[in-house]
Design an enzyme around this catalytic site. Structure first.
Site, PDB file in Angstrom:
ATOM      1  N   GLY A 171      35.222  52.437  68.103  1.00 42.73           N
ATOM      2  CA  GLY A 171      35.076  53.600  68.778  1.00 42.73           C
ATOM      3  C   GLY A 171      34.152  54.301  70.005  1.00 42.73           C
ATOM      4  N   ASP A 172      33.247  54.432  70.146  1.00 42.21           N
ATOM      5  CA  ASP A 172      32.069  55.083  71.076  1.00 42.21           C
ATOM      6  C   ASP A 172      32.499  54.001  72.444  1.00 42.21           C
ATOM      7  OD1 ASP A 172      30.680  56.964  70.117  1.00 42.21           O
ATOM      8  OD2 ASP A 172      30.119  55.507  68.452  1.00 42.21           O
TER       9      ASP A 172
END
Length: 388
Positions: A171-172
């Site tokens: 996600g990051d």
């Protein structure tokens, strides 16, 4: 210290101030730095970015990857002095990266609107959990939360177990990558107009972008994608299959490729069998087909199966770990991994620069800064013409 101007990369001459922390903001900085930009990272005095302490093993090395090609300048952004230093550097920058909770920059007297008034060409990449607008914008958000809201976590794992994580902070890194993509598009716009802008990259939306037809399938047919382990529903054969000494991945889910797999199995008739001849037919009998293929692969070693798949022209491959990557000749030939000298850790291996550009290739030009603020004097002299 080495000046990163004259890097030869596509972003040579672009100056970036990174005020991010942990993964999402710094990974965006890593990407821009790899492509030739000069990255000045503002870190809290003494403590620095927490990424300095992240990683596994006796000698955590994650910082060495995510902070390569960067300069460290100590700045307490909670103090008036640190805020003024940040404003001075940002006034000279092309891009500012930050991944604090929305409203934090404004609280620190670093409102992007004011920064862009002083520097109209400034591009501000803002990475956050939920974006800069909307009812959730002020909530705290980490990558895992974005993965859950964006739909990723819910479909990873086996149906009889709780949702699993991918194993890396996807996600990051997705939000950082989209932030980088936005910055590059904004640079093109600035080249034509002289105008900078805000790039708003939300963790959950970055995940949503790679969720294929998950929402569309629900919208059109009411179908909700669920956890299915190592298989993708309706896509067959495409799975990890057992061998005598491990597991091997085969992706033969296209009609012509399946015919080649069937021939390699000594079962060419399967390609004409009504149960398996088409994409939809194979998808409807996915478990049955996987079991049939698994019975065949289980009679061979990984090396034997790999040789068979290569000869047949069937997409397939081993499931690698880090040791496999370091030893693989293809990784070496393409410089997918590079060796970087580090004062503390010695020579360490890490992923190389990607994507590869033919005319202006990126590079790892300097190791991650060893200490917080080690480049303050150098950067202030070169960027601002003053002593630290």
């Amino acid at each position: 210290m080495t000046d990163t101007s004259g890097s030869g990369g596509a972003l040579d001459g672009i100056k970036v101030v990174e005020m991010g922390q942990l993964i999402a903001g710094p990974f965006c900085g890593q990407l821009l730095g790899d492509m030739g930009a000069e990255i000045v990272k503002l870190e809290p005095p003494e403590t620095g970015d927490q990424m300095r302490h992240w990683g596994q093993g006796d000698k955590p090395s994650w910082w060495r990857v995510i902070a390569r090609n960067k300069y460290s300048v100590a700045a307490d952004l909670r103090s008036a002095e640190g805020q003024q230093l940040a404003r001075d550097l940002i006034a000279k920058a092309d891009i500012l990266i930050e991944n604090f909770r929305p409203g934090t920059l404004e609280k620190w007297n670093l409102d992007p609107a004011a920064l862009r008034k002083a520097n109209p060409g400034l591009i501000v990449v803002r990475v956050s959990g939920y974006g800069q607008t909307g009812p959730y914008s002020k909530r705290a958000g980490f990558g895992g939360i974005g993965e859950a809201m964006g739909g990723w976590r819910g479909i990873v794992g086996f149906p009889d177990l709780p949702p699993a994580r991918m194993g890396v902070s996807i996600g990051d890194t997705l939000a950082a990558t989209y932030g980088c993509l936005g910055a590059l598009a904004a640079l093109h716009h600035r080249d034509r107009t002289g105008e900078g802008q805000i790039v708003d990259s939300a963790l959950y939306e970055a995940v949503l972008q790679v969720m294929e037809s998950t929402v569309s399938d629900y919208s059109a047919s009411g179908v909700k994608r669920r956890r299915t382990g190592s298989a993708l529903p309706g896509i067959a054969p495409s799975n990890v299959y057992p061998c005598r000494d491990g597991e091997y991945l085969i992706g033969a889910n296209q009609d012509g490729v399946f015919a080649r797999l069937a021939a390699a199995m000594g079962r060419p008739e399967l390609a004409d069998d009504a149960r398996y001849a088409t994409h939809r037919a194979r998808g409807a009998r996915q478990e049955e087909l996987d079991a049939l293929i698994g019975d065949w692969t289980a009679t061979m070693t990984i090396a034997e199966l790999e040789a068979t798949m290569i000869a047949a022209g069937v997409p397939a491959g081993r499931v690698y770990d880090a040791e496999d990557m370091v030893a693989d000749p293809h990784f070496a030939a393409r410089e997918a991994l590079v060796t970087v000298a580090d004062e503390e850790l010695g020579e360490i291996r890490m992923q190389g620069v990607f994507p590869k550009l033919s005319a202006t290739p990126g590079s790892v030009r300097r190791p991650a800064p060893l200490t917080v603020g080690q480049d303050s004097a150098d950067v202030l002299k070169r960027w601002l013409g003053r002593e630290a």
